[in-house]
Design a protein around this motif. Structure first.
Motif, PDB file in Angstrom:
ATOM      1  N   HIS A  94       0.821  -1.221   0.000  1.00  0.00           N
ATOM      2  CA  HIS A  94       0.000   0.000   0.000  1.00  0.00           C
ATOM      3  C   HIS A  94       0.852   1.266   0.000  1.00  0.00           C
ATOM      4  O   HIS A  94       0.417   2.329   0.447  1.00  0.00           O
TER       5      HIS A  94
ATOM      6  N   CYS B 286      -6.738   0.492  -5.918  1.00  0.00           N
ATOM      7  CA  CYS B 286      -6.191  -0.626  -5.132  1.00  0.00           C
ATOM      8  C   CYS B 286      -7.335  -1.357  -4.420  1.00  0.00           C
ATOM      9  O   CYS B 286      -8.413  -0.782  -4.219  1.00  0.00           O
TER      10      CYS B 286
ATOM     11  N   CYS C 117      -7.663  -1.849  -1.446  1.00  0.00           N
ATOM     12  CA  CYS C 117      -7.980  -1.184  -0.172  1.00  0.00           C
ATOM     13  C   CYS C 117      -8.864   0.043  -0.376  1.00  0.00           C
ATOM     14  O   CYS C 117      -9.298   0.657   0.594  1.00  0.00           O
TER      15      CYS C 117
ATOM     16  N   HIS D  51      -1.672   2.469  -5.481  1.00  0.00           N
ATOM     17  CA  HIS D  51      -0.800   1.663  -4.617  1.00  0.00           C
ATOM     18  C   HIS D  51      -0.075   0.576  -5.413  1.00  0.00           C
ATOM     19  O   HIS D  51      -0.559   0.119  -6.454  1.00  0.00           O
TER      20      HIS D  51
END
Ligand SMILES: [Zn+2]
Length: 323
Positions: free
Chosen positions: A167, A177, A179, A184
């Protein structure tokens, strides 16, 4: 000392008996990871331990989980395990059932510990890492995980996030990403990110062997290798960008921490092999002080790093408590 090392993954659970003095593992019990919640996962772990060690030889148990694990033995959440969205005190629960010390850690961190320890002093003939007390392990699979060993010990950080190289931002405002953030490393080098990008390129009319072979399923490392070997242009572009992103992040992290050794593991890296490592080393994007400043090598333990590292962690814990 004999310990049991358990690697709990999103798809399977592997359990091995580990000699913490030599780093050698023997015996092997495994099963598919239950999809019915954490209680059934813990029950499966206990069954595997009883199956592996009926004579009760092991003095302690170490378990690596794919998620956020606190130093006090609580596994907070595991993204790849169905239903594990609340904290569970695994050390206390399983310790009471098994009647021995149970230590838990993040799966990539314990994998890094195995690479470090086996490389440093044990079984050095098959090792790729030599002396030095600091090491960064980068595991490239569905996502990109990182484990940090500083001063010979796992560094988890106050919030358990140390070493999370997946990340690190490599392209400001870049690809999405897993997340939820943009740009990232994991969005470029992880299989899930590459799959998303290959599908969206196909949607814009850029066909590829990757999308043809995976169809509706998820991208497999072997499909990635096959498309690369077949000179599929989209695959060549995606892997080149993955290597660039890894080179940027690894170089920068090693510059901040002065980490001399970086070990690359995980399904994608082990499938693509040394050629991929060389591609990272020769990338123009290499961050920090460049590829000459870091020793980059393939992980020596492809399947066993998690279980052996968990066993070593349990041994370290017990030894420290006795001293
Ligand atoms: Zn991310």
């Amino acid at each position: 000392m004999k310990t049991i090392g358990v690697d709990v993954g999103g798809t399977k659970i592997l359990c091995r008996l580990v000699d913490t003095d030599t780093g050698k593992a023997r015996g092997r019990s495994k099963c598919s990871t239950p999809k019915t919640g954490p209680e059934d996962v813990l029950k499966a772990v206990v069954d595997l331990i009883h199956e592996l060690d009926p004579a009760n030889e092991a003095e302690a148990v170490g378990i690596g989980f794919p998620g956020y694990v606190r130093a006090d033995g609580v596994v907070v959440h595991c993204t790849n395990i169905v239903g594990w969205d609340r904290p569970l005190d695994v050390s206390a629960r399983l310790g009471a059932i098994l009647g021995k010390t149970v230590v838990v850690g993040n799966d990539v961190s314990v994998g890094a510990l195995a690479e470090y320890r086996l490389g440093k002093s044990m079984d050095s003939a098959s090792s790729t890492v030599d002396a030095g007390d600091d090491l960064l392990a980068v595991f490239v699979g569905t996502g990109v995980g990182g484990g940090l060993i500083l001063g010979g010990k796992i560094r988890s950080g106050g919030r358990g996030l140390a070493g999370e190289i997946g990340h690190v931002t490599v392209v400001p405002g870049g690809e999405l990403c897993g997340c939820g953030e943009l740009g990232h490393l994991e969005a470029y080098a992880g299989k899930a990110g590459m799959e998303r990008r290959a599908r969206s390129m196909a949607g814009r009319g850029q066909a590829s062997q990757l999308v043809d072979t995976m169809q509706e399923g998820s991208l497999k490392s072997r499909q990635l290798l096959a498309a690369f070997k077949a000179d599929d242009p989209v695959t060549i572009q995606l892997l080149s960008e993955a290597a660039d992103a890894l080179a940027l992040a690894i170089g920068n992290v090693s510059a901040v921490l002065d980490v001399p050794h970086v070990v690359l593991g995980g399904g994608v890296t082990s499938r693509l092999g040394q050629e991929f490592v060389d591609q990272i080393k020769s990338s123009d994007w290499f961050g920090g002080f460049g590829p000459e400043s870091v020793e980059l090598s393939l992980a020596s333990r492809i399947d066993d790093a998690g279980s052996i590292g968990a066993g070593i962690l349990a041994g370290d814990h017990l030894r420290a408590r006795r001293e």
